[in-house]
Design an enzyme around this catalytic site. Structure first.
Site, short mmCIF file in Angstrom:
data_model
loop_
_atom_site.label_atom_id
_atom_site.label_comp_id
_atom_site.label_asym_id
_atom_site.label_seq_id
_atom_site.Cartn_x
_atom_site.Cartn_y
_atom_site.Cartn_z
N ASP A 154 -87.56 32.68 -81.70
CA ASP A 154 -86.04 33.45 -80.72
C ASP A 154 -87.10 34.89 -81.16
OD1 ASP A 154 -84.66 35.59 -80.65
OD2 ASP A 154 -82.97 33.86 -80.88
N HIS B 250 -86.16 33.24 -77.04
CA HIS B 250 -84.08 33.13 -77.06
C HIS B 250 -83.69 33.20 -75.69
CE1 HIS B 250 -81.10 35.39 -78.06
NE2 HIS B 250 -80.85 35.99 -76.75
N SER C 182 -76.10 34.14 -78.08
CA SER C 182 -76.19 35.38 -78.10
C SER C 182 -75.24 36.12 -78.25
CB SER C 182 -77.02 36.03 -77.35
OG SER C 182 -77.59 37.09 -77.67
#
Length: 345
Positions: A257, A316, A183
């Site tokens: 995600d 995610h 991320s």
């Protein structure tokens, strides 16, 4: 202690509910939104240590250029690891532990924007035990027990301090240096590699984004028209071309995600390919069926050894526990070791 899968399921989704915030908060309070270092509750005071997972480690206190102190973890390799499932490394001969560590890759880990460095120990354990890598786990400023307050400028200084430590270490500096970023950690990795093009041997990027202003319209639809107010840029799209073409990149994308849309990873992959003017003719695509539990779809830039993998069920926070994820990482690391060994002969 929690398993890798338990950790993934329990990771705090930092962007949940942000669409209710006012435009003024977007500008003046965006650092609190982008770097929620206090969540989940207790993250600033309760930081797990590797020995709780049976891993030997060293506390490493780094000092960034502006004087901020970072409390990090170093997992340095030993020739014999008394750990269940540890991979044997052949041809280690009569090397002592320091000499053995010098022959292994070093992975610098840059985590996402929620939680602390201790929450990522299950990931470090895979690198350390299964792939026999040295691992430096970086605790950003304002996270865990590190000093200071997080910001784009500050995290860039933190990343540089980590790289400088590795490159000045008598053992760690000898082997390949790999950046692993999840991320926002992917943005940290891309920026660091772009500023140190000759010091990084490979990047592994998971569920990262083109830039934060570009992410706002999908993450905060109501605030999309005000994305220009975002002063924490993390503009990875503008930095890919500064990373040498022969520095391989492994991109790992969860297609489900809910935080970073798939188009961001696809956009970064396109930029990775464009590092080479001949990328259009050197790309081989292999598409496979993607039912639950299947092998991920793969795109490969043959010339640079860069790869893009999609995990059909990955979100995610749980892409790292999808089937094929760690096998792909291990293959990538193995290819890097083989390439380095061949070039040194």
């Amino acid at each position: 202690m929690p398993s890798l899968e338990d950790w993934a399921k329990g990771t705090f989704a930092a962007t949940a509910g942000l669409s209710t915030l006012a435009v003024g908060l977007l500008y003046y309070g965006q650092s609190y939104l982008i770097y929620p270092s206090a969540f989940p509750p207790g993250s600033r005071t309760e930081v797990p240590t590797p020995d709780q997972y049976g891993l030997p480690y060293h506390h490493v206190e780094l000092t960034a250029q502006d004087g901020v102190k970072l409390r990090c973890y170093l997992l340095s390799q030993a020739k014999k690891l008394p750990l269940a499932g540890a991979t044997d490394v052949p041809f280690s001969g009569g090397l002592n532990d320091d000499e053995f560590a010098a022959t292994r890759p070093t992975v610098i880990m840059f985590h996402g924007n929620g939680g602390n460095v201790g929450h990522r120990i299950p990931l470090a354990k895979v690198f350390y035990v299964k792939m026999r890598c040295n691992v430096l786990m970086v605790s950003y400023r304002g996270y865990g027990l590190s000093e200071g307050n997080p910001s784009e400028k500050g995290l860039k200084l933190d990343a540089q301090a980590a790289l400088d430590y590795v490159k000045s270490h008598p053992a760690l500096s000898q082997g390949p240096t790999v950046l692993y970023g999840q991320s926002i950690g992917g943005a940290v990795s891309i920026d660091l590699a772009s500023r140190n093009p000759s010091a990084i041997d490979a990047l592994i990027l998971e569920n990262t984004f083109l830039s934060l202003p570009n992410l706002i319209p999908s993450a905060l639809p109501a605030l999309g028209p005000f994305a220009f107010l975002c002063h924490q840029k993390w503009d990875s799209a503008s930095k890919i071309h500064q990373i040498p073409h022969m520095t391989p990149v492994l991109m790992l994308s969860g297609t489900q995600d809910e935080v970073v849309p798939r188009d961001h990873m696809l956009g970064l992959w396109e930029l990775v390919q464009k590092r080479d003017s001949k990328s259009a003719s050197s790309v081989e695509r292999k598409q496979k069926p993607s039912p639950r539990g299947s092998v991920p779809a793969v795109a490969i830039d043959v010339r640079s050894s860069s790869k893009f993998l999609e995990f059909p069920e990955g979100t995610h926070n749980d892409t790292c526990v999808q089937p094929g994820y760690w096998a792909a990482v291990a293959e990538f690391i193995g290819d890097l070791i083989h390439h380095k060994a061949s070039n040194s002969e």
